[in-house]
Design a protein around this motif. Structure first.
Motif, PDB file in Angstrom:
ATOM      1  N   VAL A  29      -6.810   6.960   5.526  1.00 20.36           N
ATOM      2  CA  VAL A  29      -5.886   5.960   4.978  1.00 20.36           C
ATOM      3  C   VAL A  29      -6.301   5.633   3.547  1.00 20.36           C
ATOM      4  N   ASN A  30      -5.415   5.957   2.604  1.00 18.18           N
ATOM      5  CA  ASN A  30      -5.657   5.675   1.188  1.00 18.18           C
ATOM      6  C   ASN A  30      -4.977   4.375   0.788  1.00 18.18           C
ATOM      7  N   CYS A  31      -5.693   3.528   0.096  1.00 21.90           N
ATOM      8  CA  CYS A  31      -5.053   2.384  -0.549  1.00 21.90           C
ATOM      9  C   CYS A  31      -5.027   2.704  -2.034  1.00 21.90           C
ATOM     10  N   CYS A  32      -3.825   2.946  -2.576  1.00 18.89           N
ATOM     11  CA  CYS A  32      -3.704   3.434  -3.945  1.00 18.89           C
ATOM     12  C   CYS A  32      -3.303   2.320  -4.907  1.00 18.89           C
ATOM     13  N   HIS A  33      -4.154   2.177  -5.935  1.00 19.51           N
ATOM     14  CA  HIS A  33      -3.939   1.122  -6.926  1.00 19.51           C
ATOM     15  C   HIS A  33      -3.365   1.690  -8.225  1.00 19.51           C
ATOM     16  N   CYS A  34      -2.767   2.891  -8.185  1.00 18.11           N
ATOM     17  CA  CYS A  34      -2.228   3.448  -9.431  1.00 18.11           C
ATOM     18  C   CYS A  34      -0.983   2.678  -9.852  1.00 18.11           C
ATOM     19  N   ARG A  35      -0.662   2.787 -11.119  1.00 19.76           N
ATOM     20  CA  ARG A  35       0.488   2.035 -11.638  1.00 19.76           C
ATOM     21  C   ARG A  35       1.792   2.504 -10.991  1.00 19.76           C
ATOM     22  N   TRP A  36       1.830   3.793 -10.588  1.00 20.37           N
ATOM     23  CA  TRP A  36       3.053   4.324  -9.986  1.00 20.37           C
ATOM     24  C   TRP A  36       3.292   3.651  -8.635  1.00 20.37           C
ATOM     25  N   CYS A  37       2.246   3.544  -7.838  1.00 21.59           N
ATOM     26  CA  CYS A  37       2.384   2.873  -6.540  1.00 21.59           C
ATOM     27  C   CYS A  37       2.708   1.398  -6.724  1.00 21.59           C
ATOM     28  N   GLN A  38       2.141   0.805  -7.768  1.00 20.34           N
ATOM     29  CA  GLN A  38       2.446  -0.598  -8.029  1.00 20.34           C
ATOM     30  C   GLN A  38       3.933  -0.767  -8.336  1.00 20.34           C
ATOM     31  N   ARG A  39       4.462   0.136  -9.164  1.00 16.26           N
ATOM     32  CA  ARG A  39       5.875   0.037  -9.543  1.00 16.26           C
ATOM     33  C   ARG A  39       6.779   0.319  -8.349  1.00 16.26           C
ATOM     34  N   GLU A  40       6.427   1.380  -7.587  1.00 17.40           N
ATOM     35  CA  GLU A  40       7.306   1.784  -6.484  1.00 17.40           C
ATOM     36  C   GLU A  40       7.311   0.765  -5.347  1.00 17.40           C
ATOM     37  N   SER A  41       6.189   0.066  -5.181  1.00 17.67           N
ATOM     38  CA  SER A  41       6.133  -0.929  -4.109  1.00 17.67           C
ATOM     39  C   SER A  41       6.522  -2.315  -4.617  1.00 17.67           C
ATOM     40  N   ASP A 108       4.680  -1.546  12.987  1.00 21.64           N
ATOM     41  CA  ASP A 108       4.903  -2.840  13.634  1.00 21.64           C
ATOM     42  C   ASP A 108       3.644  -3.695  13.531  1.00 21.64           C
ATOM     43  N   ASP A 109       2.487  -3.024  13.624  1.00 19.47           N
ATOM     44  CA  ASP A 109       1.216  -3.732  13.453  1.00 19.47           C
ATOM     45  C   ASP A 109       0.384  -3.040  12.378  1.00 19.47           C
ATOM     46  N   PRO A 110       0.667  -3.355  11.106  1.00 19.59           N
ATOM     47  CA  PRO A 110      -0.044  -2.672  10.021  1.00 19.59           C
ATOM     48  C   PRO A 110      -1.535  -2.994  10.002  1.00 19.59           C
ATOM     49  N   ASP A 111      -1.956  -4.038  10.711  1.00 20.62           N
ATOM     50  CA  ASP A 111      -3.386  -4.389  10.747  1.00 20.62           C
ATOM     51  C   ASP A 111      -4.219  -3.294  11.405  1.00 20.62           C
ATOM     52  N   LEU A 112      -3.535  -2.396  12.161  1.00 15.49           N
ATOM     53  CA  LEU A 112      -4.247  -1.328  12.870  1.00 15.49           C
ATOM     54  C   LEU A 112      -4.927  -0.349  11.922  1.00 15.49           C
ATOM     55  N   LEU A 113      -4.385  -0.198  10.705  1.00 10.01           N
ATOM     56  CA  LEU A 113      -4.876   0.844   9.802  1.00 10.01           C
ATOM     57  C   LEU A 113      -5.309   0.288   8.453  1.00 10.01           C
ATOM     58  N   PRO A 114      -6.448  -0.375   8.412  1.00  6.67           N
ATOM     59  CA  PRO A 114      -6.970  -0.813   7.111  1.00  6.67           C
ATOM     60  C   PRO A 114      -7.377   0.403   6.284  1.00  6.67           C
ATOM     61  N   PRO A 115      -7.447   0.284   4.960  1.00  4.28           N
ATOM     62  CA  PRO A 115      -7.798   1.431   4.121  1.00  4.28           C
ATOM     63  C   PRO A 115      -9.178   1.995   4.444  1.00  4.28           C
ATOM     64  N   ASP A 116      -9.271   3.354   4.438  1.00  7.27           N
ATOM     65  CA  ASP A 116     -10.566   4.029   4.520  1.00  7.27           C
ATOM     66  C   ASP A 116     -11.176   4.178   3.131  1.00  7.27           C
ATOM     67  N   ILE A 117     -10.309   4.109   2.110  1.00  2.66           N
ATOM     68  CA  ILE A 117     -10.791   4.219   0.727  1.00  2.66           C
ATOM     69  C   ILE A 117      -9.781   3.552  -0.208  1.00  2.66           C
ATOM     70  N   HIS A 118     -10.288   3.030  -1.304  1.00  2.00           N
ATOM     71  CA  HIS A 118      -9.431   2.524  -2.381  1.00  2.00           C
ATOM     72  C   HIS A 118      -9.473   3.524  -3.514  1.00  2.00           C
ATOM     73  N   ILE A 119      -8.297   3.977  -3.954  1.00 11.58           N
ATOM     74  CA  ILE A 119      -8.244   5.001  -4.998  1.00 11.58           C
ATOM     75  C   ILE A 119      -7.511   4.472  -6.238  1.00 11.58           C
ATOM     76  N   PHE A 120      -7.738   5.144  -7.345  1.00 14.21           N
ATOM     77  CA  PHE A 120      -7.175   4.735  -8.642  1.00 14.21           C
ATOM     78  C   PHE A 120      -7.466   3.265  -8.945  1.00 14.21           C
ATOM     79  N   THR A 121      -8.706   2.866  -8.626  1.00 16.87           N
ATOM     80  CA  THR A 121      -9.072   1.476  -8.891  1.00 16.87           C
ATOM     81  C   THR A 121      -9.190   1.197 -10.392  1.00 16.87           C
ATOM     82  N   GLY A 122      -9.168   2.264 -11.199  1.00 14.68           N
ATOM     83  CA  GLY A 122      -9.182   2.090 -12.653  1.00 14.68           C
ATOM     84  C   GLY A 122      -7.991   1.275 -13.147  1.00 14.68           C
ATOM     85  N   SER A 123      -6.877   1.302 -12.381  1.00 12.89           N
ATOM     86  CA  SER A 123      -5.701   0.511 -12.781  1.00 12.89           C
ATOM     87  C   SER A 123      -5.425  -0.617 -11.778  1.00 12.89           C
TER      88      SER A 123
END
Ligand code: ZN
Ligand code: ZN
Length: 165
Positions: A29-41, A108-123
């Motif tokens: 599970v990737n938690c992506c902090h890139c600007r593209w994901c920020q814009r799309e979400s 339905d229960d997003p708490d089940l899958l917390p991130p395994d890694i945080h990526i693109f933390t530079g942004s």
């Protein structure tokens, strides 16, 4: 992440026309902090559960593909409910159709899958504080260095299948 098959989770779009089930635990599970994901979400990050396409069972509806530009320049295919347009998963150029990046927020229960890694933390947005016990990288990473053994074995199956003529 020892036994993938003891896991099952359902999810769907916001109007409930599209419903799906994850038949096993995702690969990672990737938690992506890139600007593209920020814009799309419209938010601070996107949480994507990578899982083999055949392990995502469509229970209802038919997501519609929208070709969308991506950070890599190779584009991503975002699959959306044809009615409410909520995105349920994406395919990226690297892994193609074989892997779906399921949007964890649509479970339905997003708490089940917390991130395994945080990526693109530079942004990363500066107010977001990362948990100290979860790996974090300024951009991307090598799966071989961070994925659990079981996920790497599942990934090897996909790679072998892709090489078959
Ligand atoms: Zn919908
Ligand atoms: Zn991103």
């Amino acid at each position: 992440m020892t036994d993938a098959t003891d896991f099952s989770a359902e999810g769907g779009c916001t109007c409930a026309q599209v419903r799906y089930r994850l038949a096993s635990r995702p690969l990672f599970v990737n938690c992506c902090h890139c600007r593209w994901c920020q814009r799309e979400s419209g938010s601070a990050f996107a949480i994507n559960a990578m899982i083999e396409a055949e392990r995502v069972e469509l229970l209802a509806g038919a997501p519609e593909m929208v070709d969308t530009p991506s950070l890599s320049g190779k584009g991503q295919k975002i699959w959306r409910c044809p009615n409410c347009r909520v995105a349920v998963w994406s395919n990226y150029a690297g892994s193609g159709e074989a892997v779906r990046f399921v949007r964890v927020g649509t479970l339905d229960d997003p708490d089940l899958l917390p991130p395994d890694i945080h990526i693109f933390t530079g942004s990363k947005q500066p107010w977001v504080q990362l948990p100290p016990d979860t790996p974090a990288v300024p951009e991307y990473y090598k799966a071989s260095a961070l994925w659990p053994q079981e996920s790497l074995e599942r990934r090897a199956v996909l790679i072998a299948r892709a090489k078959k003529p």
